[in-house]
Design an enzyme around this catalytic site. Structure first.
Site, PDB file in Angstrom:
ATOM      1  N   HIS A 123      -9.385   1.543   4.332  1.00 44.59           N
ATOM      2  CA  HIS A 123      -8.305   1.759   4.931  1.00 44.59           C
ATOM      3  C   HIS A 123      -8.349   2.651   6.204  1.00 44.59           C
ATOM      4  O   HIS A 123      -9.266   3.590   6.041  1.00 44.59           O
ATOM      5  CB  HIS A 123      -7.048   2.407   4.211  1.00 44.59           C
ATOM      6  CG  HIS A 123      -5.780   2.073   5.184  1.00 44.59           C
ATOM      7  ND1 HIS A 123      -5.254   3.004   5.671  1.00 44.59           N
ATOM      8  CD2 HIS A 123      -4.933   1.336   4.853  1.00 44.59           C
ATOM      9  CE1 HIS A 123      -4.151   2.771   6.207  1.00 44.59           C
ATOM     10  NE2 HIS A 123      -3.718   1.692   5.572  1.00 44.59           N
ATOM     11  N   GLY A 182       2.299   2.049  10.804  1.00 41.75           N
ATOM     12  CA  GLY A 182       3.305   3.321  10.693  1.00 41.75           C
ATOM     13  C   GLY A 182       3.858   3.747  12.003  1.00 41.75           C
ATOM     14  O   GLY A 182       4.701   4.501  12.112  1.00 41.75           O
ATOM     15  N   ASN A 205       0.834  -1.272   0.028  1.00 43.60           N
ATOM     16  CA  ASN A 205      -0.181  -0.068   0.034  1.00 43.60           C
ATOM     17  C   ASN A 205       0.931   1.355  -0.126  1.00 43.60           C
ATOM     18  O   ASN A 205       1.424   1.434   0.949  1.00 43.60           O
ATOM     19  CB  ASN A 205      -0.939  -0.054   1.249  1.00 43.60           C
ATOM     20  CG  ASN A 205      -1.691   1.211   1.458  1.00 43.60           C
ATOM     21  OD1 ASN A 205      -1.756   2.028   0.535  1.00 43.60           O
ATOM     22  ND2 ASN A 205      -2.173   1.483   2.639  1.00 43.60           N
ATOM     23  N   TRP A 206       1.125   1.892  -1.089  1.00 45.19           N
ATOM     24  CA  TRP A 206       2.110   2.832  -1.154  1.00 45.19           C
ATOM     25  C   TRP A 206       1.775   4.173  -0.717  1.00 45.19           C
ATOM     26  O   TRP A 206       2.588   5.111  -0.363  1.00 45.19           O
ATOM     27  CB  TRP A 206       2.517   2.837  -2.694  1.00 45.19           C
ATOM     28  CG  TRP A 206       3.201   2.010  -3.574  1.00 45.19           C
ATOM     29  CD1 TRP A 206       3.351   0.589  -2.945  1.00 45.19           C
ATOM     30  CD2 TRP A 206       3.678   2.073  -4.873  1.00 45.19           C
ATOM     31  NE1 TRP A 206       4.226  -0.078  -4.050  1.00 45.19           N
ATOM     32  CE2 TRP A 206       4.366   0.786  -5.225  1.00 45.19           C
ATOM     33  CE3 TRP A 206       3.640   3.011  -5.893  1.00 45.19           C
ATOM     34  CZ2 TRP A 206       4.801   0.386  -6.449  1.00 45.19           C
ATOM     35  CZ3 TRP A 206       4.228   2.775  -7.190  1.00 45.19           C
ATOM     36  CH2 TRP A 206       5.005   1.534  -7.453  1.00 45.19           C
ATOM     37  N   LYS A 207       0.111   4.263  -0.506  1.00 45.60           N
ATOM     38  CA  LYS A 207      -0.204   5.438   0.155  1.00 45.60           C
ATOM     39  C   LYS A 207       0.068   6.584  -0.686  1.00 45.60           C
ATOM     40  O   LYS A 207       0.247   6.378  -2.004  1.00 45.60           O
ATOM     41  CB  LYS A 207       0.267   5.925   1.517  1.00 45.60           C
ATOM     42  CG  LYS A 207      -0.024   4.454   2.540  1.00 45.60           C
ATOM     43  CD  LYS A 207       0.206   4.686   3.899  1.00 45.60           C
ATOM     44  CE  LYS A 207      -0.078   3.307   4.658  1.00 45.60           C
ATOM     45  NZ  LYS A 207      -0.156   3.532   6.201  1.00 45.60           N
ATOM     46  N   GLY A 226       2.638  -1.132   4.270  1.00 42.18           N
ATOM     47  CA  GLY A 226       2.923   0.159   4.158  1.00 42.18           C
ATOM     48  C   GLY A 226       4.471   0.677   3.748  1.00 42.18           C
ATOM     49  O   GLY A 226       4.992   0.348   2.692  1.00 42.18           O
ATOM     50  N   GLY A 227       5.206   1.216   4.824  1.00 41.93           N
ATOM     51  CA  GLY A 227       6.349   1.640   4.639  1.00 41.93           C
ATOM     52  C   GLY A 227       7.364   0.639   4.028  1.00 41.93           C
ATOM     53  O   GLY A 227       8.224   1.235   3.201  1.00 41.93           O
ATOM     54  N   GLU A 233      -5.827  -4.640  10.405  1.00 42.26           N
ATOM     55  CA  GLU A 233      -4.684  -3.506  10.661  1.00 42.26           C
ATOM     56  C   GLU A 233      -4.764  -2.812  11.945  1.00 42.26           C
ATOM     57  O   GLU A 233      -5.870  -1.833  11.806  1.00 42.26           O
ATOM     58  CB  GLU A 233      -4.626  -2.645   9.432  1.00 42.26           C
ATOM     59  CG  GLU A 233      -4.397  -3.315   8.316  1.00 42.26           C
ATOM     60  CD  GLU A 233      -3.705  -2.274   7.200  1.00 42.26           C
ATOM     61  OE1 GLU A 233      -2.561  -2.352   6.748  1.00 42.26           O
ATOM     62  OE2 GLU A 233      -4.129  -1.180   6.860  1.00 42.26           O
ATOM     63  N   GLU A 241      -6.755   5.117   7.387  1.00 40.95           N
ATOM     64  CA  GLU A 241      -6.406   6.549   7.035  1.00 40.95           C
ATOM     65  C   GLU A 241      -7.631   7.089   6.266  1.00 40.95           C
ATOM     66  O   GLU A 241      -8.111   8.202   6.554  1.00 40.95           O
ATOM     67  CB  GLU A 241      -5.378   6.448   6.393  1.00 40.95           C
ATOM     68  CG  GLU A 241      -4.085   6.356   7.270  1.00 40.95           C
ATOM     69  CD  GLU A 241      -2.869   5.843   6.372  1.00 40.95           C
ATOM     70  OE1 GLU A 241      -2.682   6.002   5.323  1.00 40.95           O
ATOM     71  OE2 GLU A 241      -2.000   5.157   7.390  1.00 40.95           O
ATOM     72  N   SER A 276       3.026  -2.089  10.410  1.00 45.71           N
ATOM     73  CA  SER A 276       4.626  -2.450  10.628  1.00 45.71           C
ATOM     74  C   SER A 276       5.318  -3.771  10.362  1.00 45.71           C
ATOM     75  O   SER A 276       6.012  -4.356  11.143  1.00 45.71           O
ATOM     76  CB  SER A 276       4.899  -1.960  12.055  1.00 45.71           C
ATOM     77  OG  SER A 276       4.803  -0.544  12.312  1.00 45.71           O
TER      78      SER A 276
HETATM   79  P1  PGA Z   1       2.847   0.022   7.771  1.00 41.64           P
HETATM   80  O1  PGA Z   1       1.286   0.433   6.962  1.00 41.64           O
HETATM   81  O2  PGA Z   1       3.143  -1.050   7.148  1.00 41.64           O
HETATM   82  O3  PGA Z   1       3.921   1.223   7.195  1.00 41.64           O
HETATM   83  O4  PGA Z   1       2.463   0.051   9.238  1.00 41.64           O
HETATM   84  C1  PGA Z   1       0.605  -0.337   6.805  1.00 41.64           C
HETATM   85  C2  PGA Z   1      -0.930  -0.020   6.100  1.00 41.64           C
HETATM   86  O5  PGA Z   1      -1.164   1.165   6.430  1.00 41.64           O
HETATM   87  O6  PGA Z   1      -1.494  -0.407   5.329  1.00 41.64           O
END
Ligand code: PGA
Length: 255
Positions: A96, A174, A10-12, A235-236, A168, A98, A214
């Site tokens: 998601h 994050g 998930n590149w955001k 994500g990251g 999640e 966010e 994470s």
């Molecule tokens: P993260 O993000 O791996 O940076 O914690 C995961 C996500 O939000 O899908």
């Protein structure tokens, strides 16, 4: 029941169209040996065409990070499932945390988006997860059950072929703070049991449930070893091909 593991990035809002091809190609090259894992990059909508072009001829599937439920119309700033399919996307993330936190998504709008995406033929990753306040208040089960029951309302057993759920915990996204494998497994089992009440035990057993929050090469193996953890939403660590490939290597070994 053996479920094919699925690792999705998930590149955001982190990668520009001009940077997309290099990352997708890097992922494809670094993961060529792991053919037993379904590999996906979900990108900002504007990156999808470049990602699709770069992934052509590789096993990497491309998806978007959101979609609208209507097919077309006066919805400024939104992207339809038809547009995503036309651009070559095969996957989409909906709900998601966010989106829920910053853009007013509710279980009801998540349900509308999920049903539209599944009906359009996109493999749809529906995200759920509790906040730290909810967990600390003893509301974990209640929140997860509500998110499954409302978010997946009217999804049929047949629809489940295109459904992936991502658990999640919001406090792990994050933050560098990961749920322990036992904590994650407990919630994954609850999600599967809740889903079973909607679509039947047999179908619920076929649905992949990813862990997200994470996840990185150093902790992926122990999470992916758990019975109900069928992949990761990353994500990251999806922003560097080598890190993403490290997680996919762990998924391959756990398969
Ligand atoms: P993260 O993000 O791996 O940076 O914690 C995961 C996500 O939000 O899908």
């Amino acid at each position: 029941m053996s479920r094919n593991k699925i690792i999705a990035g998930n590149w955001k809002m982190n990668v520009k169209p001009s940077e997309t091809a290099a990352l997708v190609k890097g992922v494809a090259e670094a993961t060529a040996a792991y053919s037993n894992v379904e590999i996906v990059c979900c990108t900002p909508a504007i990156d999808v065409p470049a990602a699709v072009a770069a992934a052509a001829g590789t096993p990497v599937g491309i998806g978007s990070e959101n979609c609208h439920w209507e097919d077309h119309g006066a919805f400024t700033g939104e992207i339809s499932t038809g547009m995503l399919l036309d651009a070559g996307a095969k996957y989409v993330i909906v709900g998601h945390s966010e989106r829920r936190q910053y853009f007013g998504e509710t279980d009801e709008t998540v349900n509308k988006r999920a049903r539209a995406a599944i009906a359009a033929g996109l493999t749809t990753i529906v995200c759920i997860g509790e906040t730290l306040e909810e967990r600390d208040a003893g509301k974990l089960n209640e929140v997860i059950e509500r998110q499954v029951n409302v978010g997946l309302k009217d999804i049929s057993a047949a629809d489940c072929a295109r459904l992936v759920i991502a658990y999640e915990p919001v406090w792990a996204i994050g933050t560098g703070r990961t749920a322990t494998p036992d904590q994650a497994q407990e919630v994954h089992a609850l999600i599967r049991a809740t889903l079973a009440k909607l679509v039947g035990v047999e179908t619920a057993e076929t649905v992949r449930i990813q862990y997200g929050g994470s996840m990185k090469p150093g902790n992926a193996a122990e999470l992916l070893a758990k019975k109900d953890i069928d992949g990761g939403l990353i994500g990251g660590a999806a922003l560097k091909a080598a890190d993403f490939a490290g997680i996919i290597a762990a998924a391959s070994a756990a398969s």
